[in-house]
Design a protein around this motif. Structure first.
Motif, PDB file in Angstrom:
ATOM      1  N   THR A 241     -15.666  -6.775  -0.692  1.00  0.00           N
ATOM      2  CA  THR A 241     -14.894  -5.571  -0.352  1.00  0.00           C
ATOM      3  C   THR A 241     -15.800  -4.439   0.112  1.00  0.00           C
ATOM      4  OG1 THR A 241     -14.925  -4.732  -2.644  1.00  0.00           O
ATOM      5  CG2 THR A 241     -13.100  -6.191  -2.025  1.00  0.00           C
ATOM      6  N   ARG A 242     -16.999  -4.773   0.565  1.00  0.00           N
ATOM      7  CA  ARG A 242     -17.952  -3.733   0.969  1.00  0.00           C
ATOM      8  C   ARG A 242     -17.447  -2.904   2.148  1.00  0.00           C
ATOM      9  NH1 ARG A 242     -23.389  -7.260   1.192  1.00  0.00           N
ATOM     10  NH2 ARG A 242     -21.818  -8.902   1.361  1.00  0.00           N
ATOM     11  N   ARG A 243     -16.588  -3.497   2.975  1.00  0.00           N
ATOM     12  CA  ARG A 243     -16.104  -2.763   4.143  1.00  0.00           C
ATOM     13  C   ARG A 243     -14.856  -1.948   3.851  1.00  0.00           C
ATOM     14  NH1 ARG A 243     -16.972  -6.928   9.289  1.00  0.00           N
ATOM     15  NH2 ARG A 243     -19.240  -7.112   9.063  1.00  0.00           N
ATOM     16  N   ALA A 244     -14.389  -1.948   2.638  1.00  0.00           N
ATOM     17  CA  ALA A 244     -13.223  -1.139   2.290  1.00  0.00           C
ATOM     18  C   ALA A 244     -13.530   0.332   2.559  1.00  0.00           C
ATOM     19  CB  ALA A 244     -12.849  -1.346   0.829  1.00  0.00           C
ATOM     20  N   MET A 245     -12.594   1.021   3.190  1.00  0.00           N
ATOM     21  CA  MET A 245     -12.808   2.415   3.561  1.00  0.00           C
ATOM     22  C   MET A 245     -12.559   3.380   2.416  1.00  0.00           C
ATOM     23  SD  MET A 245     -13.857   2.052   6.595  1.00  0.00           S
ATOM     24  CE  MET A 245     -13.874   3.760   7.153  1.00  0.00           C
ATOM     25  N   SER A 246     -11.955   2.888   1.327  1.00  0.00           N
ATOM     26  CA  SER A 246     -11.651   3.751   0.194  1.00  0.00           C
ATOM     27  C   SER A 246     -11.470   2.892  -1.050  1.00  0.00           C
ATOM     28  CB  SER A 246     -10.351   4.532   0.450  1.00  0.00           C
ATOM     29  OG  SER A 246      -9.246   3.633   0.521  1.00  0.00           O
ATOM     30  N   ALA A 247     -11.445   3.556  -2.201  1.00  0.00           N
ATOM     31  CA  ALA A 247     -11.189   2.841  -3.452  1.00  0.00           C
ATOM     32  C   ALA A 247      -9.806   2.219  -3.435  1.00  0.00           C
ATOM     33  CB  ALA A 247     -11.337   3.796  -4.630  1.00  0.00           C
ATOM     34  N   ALA A 248      -8.850   2.903  -2.840  1.00  0.00           N
ATOM     35  CA  ALA A 248      -7.486   2.378  -2.779  1.00  0.00           C
ATOM     36  C   ALA A 248      -7.425   1.109  -1.933  1.00  0.00           C
ATOM     37  CB  ALA A 248      -6.545   3.436  -2.219  1.00  0.00           C
ATOM     38  N   GLU A 249      -8.168   1.081  -0.825  1.00  0.00           N
ATOM     39  CA  GLU A 249      -8.178  -0.116   0.026  1.00  0.00           C
ATOM     40  C   GLU A 249      -8.831  -1.283  -0.699  1.00  0.00           C
ATOM     41  OE1 GLU A 249     -10.141  -1.577   4.241  1.00  0.00           O
ATOM     42  OE2 GLU A 249      -9.536   0.523   4.045  1.00  0.00           O
ATOM     43  N   ARG A 250      -9.909  -1.020  -1.420  1.00  0.00           N
ATOM     44  CA  ARG A 250     -10.566  -2.076  -2.194  1.00  0.00           C
ATOM     45  C   ARG A 250      -9.592  -2.631  -3.235  1.00  0.00           C
ATOM     46  NH1 ARG A 250     -14.777   0.340  -3.248  1.00  0.00           N
ATOM     47  NH2 ARG A 250     -16.169  -0.902  -1.920  1.00  0.00           N
ATOM     48  N   GLU A 251      -8.917  -1.751  -3.931  1.00  0.00           N
ATOM     49  CA  GLU A 251      -7.999  -2.203  -4.966  1.00  0.00           C
ATOM     50  C   GLU A 251      -6.830  -2.985  -4.367  1.00  0.00           C
ATOM     51  OE1 GLU A 251      -5.728  -0.177  -8.761  1.00  0.00           O
ATOM     52  OE2 GLU A 251      -7.723   0.524  -8.162  1.00  0.00           O
ATOM     53  N   ALA A 252      -6.377  -2.584  -3.198  1.00  0.00           N
ATOM     54  CA  ALA A 252      -5.288  -3.309  -2.538  1.00  0.00           C
ATOM     55  C   ALA A 252      -5.730  -4.731  -2.187  1.00  0.00           C
ATOM     56  CB  ALA A 252      -4.839  -2.559  -1.287  1.00  0.00           C
ATOM     57  N   ASP A 253      -6.969  -4.895  -1.717  1.00  0.00           N
ATOM     58  CA  ASP A 253      -7.485  -6.229  -1.414  1.00  0.00           C
ATOM     59  C   ASP A 253      -7.532  -7.093  -2.670  1.00  0.00           C
ATOM     60  OD1 ASP A 253      -7.815  -5.723   1.278  1.00  0.00           O
ATOM     61  OD2 ASP A 253      -9.981  -5.393   1.160  1.00  0.00           O
ATOM     62  N   LEU A 254      -7.962  -6.515  -3.773  1.00  0.00           N
ATOM     63  CA  LEU A 254      -8.084  -7.288  -5.008  1.00  0.00           C
ATOM     64  C   LEU A 254      -6.711  -7.590  -5.600  1.00  0.00           C
ATOM     65  CD1 LEU A 254     -11.194  -5.504  -6.534  1.00  0.00           C
ATOM     66  CD2 LEU A 254     -11.094  -7.642  -5.233  1.00  0.00           C
ATOM     67  N   GLU A 256      -4.058  -8.100  -3.657  1.00  0.00           N
ATOM     68  CA  GLU A 256      -3.569  -9.160  -2.768  1.00  0.00           C
ATOM     69  C   GLU A 256      -4.164 -10.507  -3.171  1.00  0.00           C
ATOM     70  OE1 GLU A 256      -4.169 -10.555   1.860  1.00  0.00           O
ATOM     71  OE2 GLU A 256      -4.085  -8.391   1.447  1.00  0.00           O
ATOM     72  N   ALA A 257      -5.449 -10.539  -3.480  1.00  0.00           N
ATOM     73  CA  ALA A 257      -6.096 -11.783  -3.876  1.00  0.00           C
ATOM     74  C   ALA A 257      -5.492 -12.334  -5.171  1.00  0.00           C
ATOM     75  CB  ALA A 257      -7.598 -11.557  -4.045  1.00  0.00           C
ATOM     76  N   LEU A 258      -5.210 -11.458  -6.117  1.00  0.00           N
ATOM     77  CA  LEU A 258      -4.610 -11.880  -7.380  1.00  0.00           C
ATOM     78  C   LEU A 258      -3.201 -12.424  -7.146  1.00  0.00           C
ATOM     79  CD1 LEU A 258      -4.603 -12.089 -10.469  1.00  0.00           C
ATOM     80  CD2 LEU A 258      -3.870  -9.687 -10.544  1.00  0.00           C
ATOM     81  N   ALA A 259      -2.420 -11.729  -6.333  1.00  0.00           N
ATOM     82  CA  ALA A 259      -1.052 -12.172  -6.056  1.00  0.00           C
ATOM     83  C   ALA A 259      -1.051 -13.527  -5.360  1.00  0.00           C
ATOM     84  CB  ALA A 259      -0.326 -11.130  -5.209  1.00  0.00           C
ATOM     85  N   PHE A 260      -1.925 -13.711  -4.382  1.00  0.00           N
ATOM     86  CA  PHE A 260      -2.038 -14.982  -3.667  1.00  0.00           C
ATOM     87  C   PHE A 260      -2.328 -16.115  -4.652  1.00  0.00           C
ATOM     88  CE2 PHE A 260      -4.407 -18.330  -1.629  1.00  0.00           C
ATOM     89  CZ  PHE A 260      -3.865 -18.464  -0.360  1.00  0.00           C
ATOM     90  N   THR A 261      -3.271 -15.885  -5.534  1.00  0.00           N
ATOM     91  CA  THR A 261      -3.702 -16.929  -6.467  1.00  0.00           C
ATOM     92  C   THR A 261      -2.580 -17.288  -7.428  1.00  0.00           C
ATOM     93  OG1 THR A 261      -5.962 -16.096  -6.299  1.00  0.00           O
ATOM     94  CG2 THR A 261      -5.460 -17.542  -8.149  1.00  0.00           C
ATOM     95  N   ARG A 262      -1.959 -16.296  -8.011  1.00  0.00           N
ATOM     96  CA  ARG A 262      -0.889 -16.585  -8.979  1.00  0.00           C
ATOM     97  C   ARG A 262       0.311 -17.236  -8.290  1.00  0.00           C
ATOM     98  NH1 ARG A 262      -1.869 -11.768 -12.883  1.00  0.00           N
ATOM     99  NH2 ARG A 262      -3.311 -12.794 -14.343  1.00  0.00           N
ATOM    100  N   LEU A 263       0.629 -16.781  -7.091  1.00  0.00           N
ATOM    101  CA  LEU A 263       1.758 -17.352  -6.355  1.00  0.00           C
ATOM    102  C   LEU A 263       1.544 -18.845  -6.117  1.00  0.00           C
ATOM    103  CD1 LEU A 263       4.354 -17.148  -4.625  1.00  0.00           C
ATOM    104  CD2 LEU A 263       2.870 -16.567  -2.700  1.00  0.00           C
ATOM    105  N   HIS A 264       0.365 -19.215  -5.629  1.00  0.00           N
ATOM    106  CA  HIS A 264       0.147 -20.615  -5.264  1.00  0.00           C
ATOM    107  C   HIS A 264      -0.098 -21.502  -6.474  1.00  0.00           C
ATOM    108  CE1 HIS A 264       0.488 -20.163  -0.961  1.00  0.00           C
ATOM    109  NE2 HIS A 264      -0.208 -19.049  -1.047  1.00  0.00           N
ATOM    110  N   LEU A 265      -0.636 -20.968  -7.536  1.00  0.00           N
ATOM    111  CA  LEU A 265      -0.720 -21.744  -8.771  1.00  0.00           C
ATOM    112  C   LEU A 265       0.673 -22.025  -9.335  1.00  0.00           C
ATOM    113  CD1 LEU A 265      -3.710 -20.121 -10.708  1.00  0.00           C
ATOM    114  CD2 LEU A 265      -3.593 -22.478  -9.900  1.00  0.00           C
ATOM    115  N   ALA A 266       1.523 -21.004  -9.309  1.00  0.00           N
ATOM    116  CA  ALA A 266       2.869 -21.163  -9.875  1.00  0.00           C
ATOM    117  C   ALA A 266       3.760 -21.998  -8.969  1.00  0.00           C
ATOM    118  CB  ALA A 266       3.495 -19.793 -10.115  1.00  0.00           C
TER     119      ALA A 266
END
Length: 277
Positions: A241-254, A256-266
């Motif tokens: 997330t080094r290219r995130a322009m803000s803390a909010a953008e970094r958190e949004a990426d993380l 999204e990654a969590l949602a993707f993982t839980r969705l496909h596991l479930a």
């Protein structure tokens, strides 16, 4: 009794503290707690907090976020962290994992120029694994490339399935960089696959660590296989997330990654229904 709509696997989804770089280890705990991750994997690197077991314990207790794994300091930038001797690094990683209640130590294969370490690595990892309940999960790497040239930087092998280890970590950004088949690799790992670094990549010579779903790797398919086989290790989000322009953008990426993982596991855990007679 009605069937459950979804059977969620036992695998826990953790956040690697490397995923918030250049922010601090402490920030990773804050974000993991806020987004609802099941725990963290601590990347031991130049941040002093990442090297301090008591500081890590306090962060874990304060945020209510368990430490599930410790990533030993195997990177070029961490060659002097916890000693210059690689076996000392692994012993300290094991001790940290034991004190923090983490089940796994992630370790890279040696660099080729670490000749003695590389020569003894496979047998040495087995010896260390026999001395503890902590898993030493050896991670797949990749050839280094520059233009049309390829350098084999790791020994005995960047493809760790060519050697005999008790446990493996599969990293999907590394399979992208290596331009190898990730699903075939986990098939070779079999029941010795103990740990997953979930990220994505597009086959670049750079180790991209994209948010899952933004590259070409079979992230969803891999999660499906884990669910179908009852995988009970850890799935760790290790993204850049080094290219995130803000803390909010970094958190949004993380998030999204969590949602993707839980969705496909479930989704892969949905029970099949027998046809009506």
């Amino acid at each position: 009794m009605a069937e459950p709509v979804v059977r969620v696997p036992d695998a826990k989804v953790a956040l690697s503290t490397a995923s918030v770089y250049p922010e601090s280890t402490a920030t990773a705990f804050e974000i993991a707690a806020r987004l609802g991750y099941d725990g963290v994997e601590v990347m031991v690197w130049t941040d002093p907090v990442s090297q301090d077991v008591e500081a890590l314990r306090r962060l874990s207790d304060h945020h209510g976020v368990p430490i599930l794994a410790v990533h030993a300091p195997c990177l070029l930038i961490t060659q002097r962290v916890w000693s210059t001797d690689p076996w000392t690094k692994l012993r300290r990683a094991r001790a940290a994992a034991e004190k923090l209640g983490a089940s796994t130590v992630v370790v890279h294969p040696p660099f080729r120029w670490q000749r003695q370490y590389a020569r003894d690595f496979v047998s040495g990892i087995w010896r260390m694994a026999d001395e503890t309940d902590v898993r030493f999960a050896v991670e797949n790497m990749y050839p280094w490339r520059y233009k049309d040239r390829e350098m084999l930087a790791y020994a005995p092998e960047w493809d760790v399935t060519k050697d005999d280890y008790r446990h493996f970590t599969v990293d999907l950004s590394h399979t992208a960089t290596a331009r190898t088949d990730a699903l075939a690799m986990i098939d070779r790992m079999g029941d010795r696959l103990g740990h997953v670094h979930l990220a994505d990549g597009r086959g670049s010579a750079k180790d991209e660590h994209l948010v899952p779903g933004r590259g070409t790797q079979p992230c969803a398919e891999l999660l499906g296989r884990l669910a179908a086989t009852g995988f009970d290790g850890h799935v760790v989000i290790e993204v850049n997330t080094r290219r995130a322009m803000s803390a909010a953008e970094r958190e949004a990426d993380l998030a999204e990654a969590l949602a993707f993982t839980r969705l496909h596991l479930a989704a892969a855990g949905r029970p099949s229904r027998a046809p009506r007679p």
